[in-house]
Scaffold this motif. Structure first.
Motif, mmCIF file in Angstrom:
data_model
loop_
_atom_site.group_PDB
_atom_site.id
_atom_site.type_symbol
_atom_site.label_atom_id
_atom_site.label_comp_id
_atom_site.label_asym_id
_atom_site.label_seq_id
_atom_site.Cartn_x
_atom_site.Cartn_y
_atom_site.Cartn_z
ATOM 1 N N GLY A 99 20.619 5.081 -4.249
ATOM 2 C CA GLY A 99 19.731 3.956 -4.475
ATOM 3 C C GLY A 99 18.317 4.426 -4.640
ATOM 4 N N PHE A 100 17.368 3.619 -4.143
ATOM 5 C CA PHE A 100 15.969 3.983 -4.284
ATOM 6 C C PHE A 100 15.131 3.323 -3.200
ATOM 7 N N CYS A 101 13.913 3.838 -3.079
ATOM 8 C CA CYS A 101 12.907 3.259 -2.196
ATOM 9 C C CYS A 101 11.620 3.147 -3.004
ATOM 10 N N LEU A 102 11.140 1.919 -3.204
ATOM 11 C CA LEU A 102 9.875 1.674 -3.880
ATOM 12 C C LEU A 102 8.812 1.533 -2.806
ATOM 13 N N THR A 103 7.945 2.531 -2.701
ATOM 14 C CA THR A 103 6.907 2.489 -1.674
ATOM 15 C C THR A 103 5.689 1.753 -2.191
ATOM 16 N N GLY A 104 4.876 1.280 -1.281
ATOM 17 C CA GLY A 104 3.683 0.535 -1.631
ATOM 18 C C GLY A 104 3.812 -0.893 -1.149
ATOM 19 N N LYS A 105 3.150 -1.806 -1.872
ATOM 20 C CA LYS A 105 3.151 -3.214 -1.493
ATOM 21 C C LYS A 105 3.545 -4.021 -2.708
ATOM 22 N N PRO A 106 4.650 -4.727 -2.721
ATOM 23 C CA PRO A 106 5.674 -4.787 -1.675
ATOM 24 C C PRO A 106 6.551 -3.547 -1.703
ATOM 25 N N GLY A 107 7.354 -3.377 -0.663
ATOM 26 C CA GLY A 107 8.310 -2.281 -0.589
ATOM 27 C C GLY A 107 9.696 -2.819 -0.867
ATOM 28 N N VAL A 108 10.451 -2.108 -1.673
ATOM 29 C CA VAL A 108 11.816 -2.520 -2.002
ATOM 30 C C VAL A 108 12.732 -1.325 -1.795
ATOM 31 N N ILE A 109 13.863 -1.572 -1.155
ATOM 32 C CA ILE A 109 14.870 -0.526 -0.936
ATOM 33 C C ILE A 109 16.198 -1.069 -1.445
ATOM 34 N N CYS A 110 16.911 -0.247 -2.182
ATOM 35 C CA CYS A 110 18.273 -0.582 -2.590
ATOM 36 C C CYS A 110 19.167 0.567 -2.136
ATOM 37 N N ALA A 163 -0.031 1.472 -9.505
ATOM 38 C CA ALA A 163 -0.517 0.488 -8.541
ATOM 39 C C ALA A 163 -1.720 -0.249 -9.109
ATOM 40 N N HIS A 164 -1.895 -1.484 -8.656
ATOM 41 C CA HIS A 164 -3.034 -2.303 -9.060
ATOM 42 C C HIS A 164 -4.100 -2.252 -7.986
ATOM 43 N N GLY A 165 -5.196 -1.594 -8.233
ATOM 44 C CA GLY A 165 -6.384 -1.712 -7.408
ATOM 45 C C GLY A 165 -6.376 -1.000 -6.086
ATOM 46 N N ASP A 166 -7.509 -1.112 -5.461
ATOM 47 C CA ASP A 166 -7.785 -0.475 -4.175
ATOM 48 C C ASP A 166 -8.397 -1.563 -3.304
ATOM 49 N N TYR A 167 -7.567 -2.219 -2.509
ATOM 50 C CA TYR A 167 -8.012 -3.384 -1.754
ATOM 51 C C TYR A 167 -8.273 -3.020 -0.302
ATOM 52 N N GLY A 168 -9.478 -3.235 0.162
ATOM 53 C CA GLY A 168 -9.781 -3.078 1.570
ATOM 54 C C GLY A 168 -9.789 -1.635 2.025
ATOM 55 N N LEU A 169 -9.800 -1.491 3.327
ATOM 56 C CA LEU A 169 -9.900 -0.167 3.934
ATOM 57 C C LEU A 169 -8.593 0.607 3.897
ATOM 58 N N ARG A 170 -7.455 -0.106 3.824
ATOM 59 C CA ARG A 170 -6.160 0.577 3.952
ATOM 60 C C ARG A 170 -5.605 1.049 2.627
ATOM 61 N N ASN A 171 -6.327 0.840 1.545
ATOM 62 C CA ASN A 171 -5.807 1.186 0.227
ATOM 63 C C ASN A 171 -4.474 0.507 -0.028
ATOM 64 N N ASP A 172 -4.452 -0.810 0.057
ATOM 65 C CA ASP A 172 -3.235 -1.588 -0.186
ATOM 66 C C ASP A 172 -2.940 -1.602 -1.683
ATOM 67 N N TYR A 173 -2.152 -0.674 -2.110
ATOM 68 C CA TYR A 173 -1.811 -0.601 -3.522
ATOM 69 C C TYR A 173 -0.675 -1.572 -3.820
#
Length: 183
Positions: A99-110, A163-173
């Motif tokens: 399967g796979f793991c999509l890291t970041g925001k949101p996270g998806v695992i199959c 990823a879209h943008g650099d939001y806030g201090l945590r780098n929420d991609y």
């Protein structure tokens, strides 16, 4: 009482059980008959087993075991931490899941594989304190062959899209879900 055996066809089991019932009913009412019935089955099953061995039906009949490919689609608010990603990949490898793991925001695992392995993976990764995770969809595909032919993925891989943008201090991609949909 009845007798059952994988070595006998249904018709042969029916005949054996009919004779067993007849033997038991010939006993006096109130007599203990379990031990005697067991002995009767031991003494009288050999002809049925020999008929099965000489029968061409028994020789040509193949026992096919159906296997089920289990696929789980898991959604998380985000997947960032390296130790969590390592846990996901180690667990998938240990349980022979693809399967796979999509890291970041949101996270998806199959994950896909045997049902007990997928359920063990789900149990391991969601505990002890993963707050925003849920299994959104489960698929079961039954086959008489190997489940490997039904897998969509050949390994467990790490997916990353732009990823879209650099939001806030945590780098929420925020992952580009359009690219994910194409994938």
């Amino acid at each position: 009482l009845f007798a059952r055996s994988d070595a006998l066809h249904r018709q042969q089991q029916l005949q054996l059980n009919t004779r067993l019932t007849s033997h038991i009913s010939s006993r006096d009412s109130g007599d203990l008959c379990v031990c005697e019935a067991v002995q009767w089955v031991k003494d009288n099953t050999l002809p049925f087993l020999e008929n099965c061995k000489s029968s061409s039906e028994c020789a040509s009949e193949e026992v096919r075991v159906k296997e089920v490919l289990h696929r789980m689609w898991i959604y998380s608010h985000h997947i960032y931490r390296q130790e969590l990603r390592k846990k996901i990949f180690d667990c998938a490898k240990k349980l022979n899941l693809t399967g796979f793991c999509l890291t970041g925001k949101p996270g998806v695992i199959c994950v896909e594989g045997l049902q007990e392995n997928c359920e063990e993976f789900w149990r391991v990764i969601r505990y002890p304190n993963w707050k925003h995770i849920s299994c959104k969809h489960v698929e079961n595909v039954e086959t008489e062959g190997s489940i490997d032919n039904l897998r969509l993925f050949h390994s467990f891989e790490d997916l990353q899209f732009q990823a879209h943008g650099d939001y806030g201090l945590r780098n929420d991609y925020h992952m580009d879900l359009g690219q994910f949909l194409e994938f």
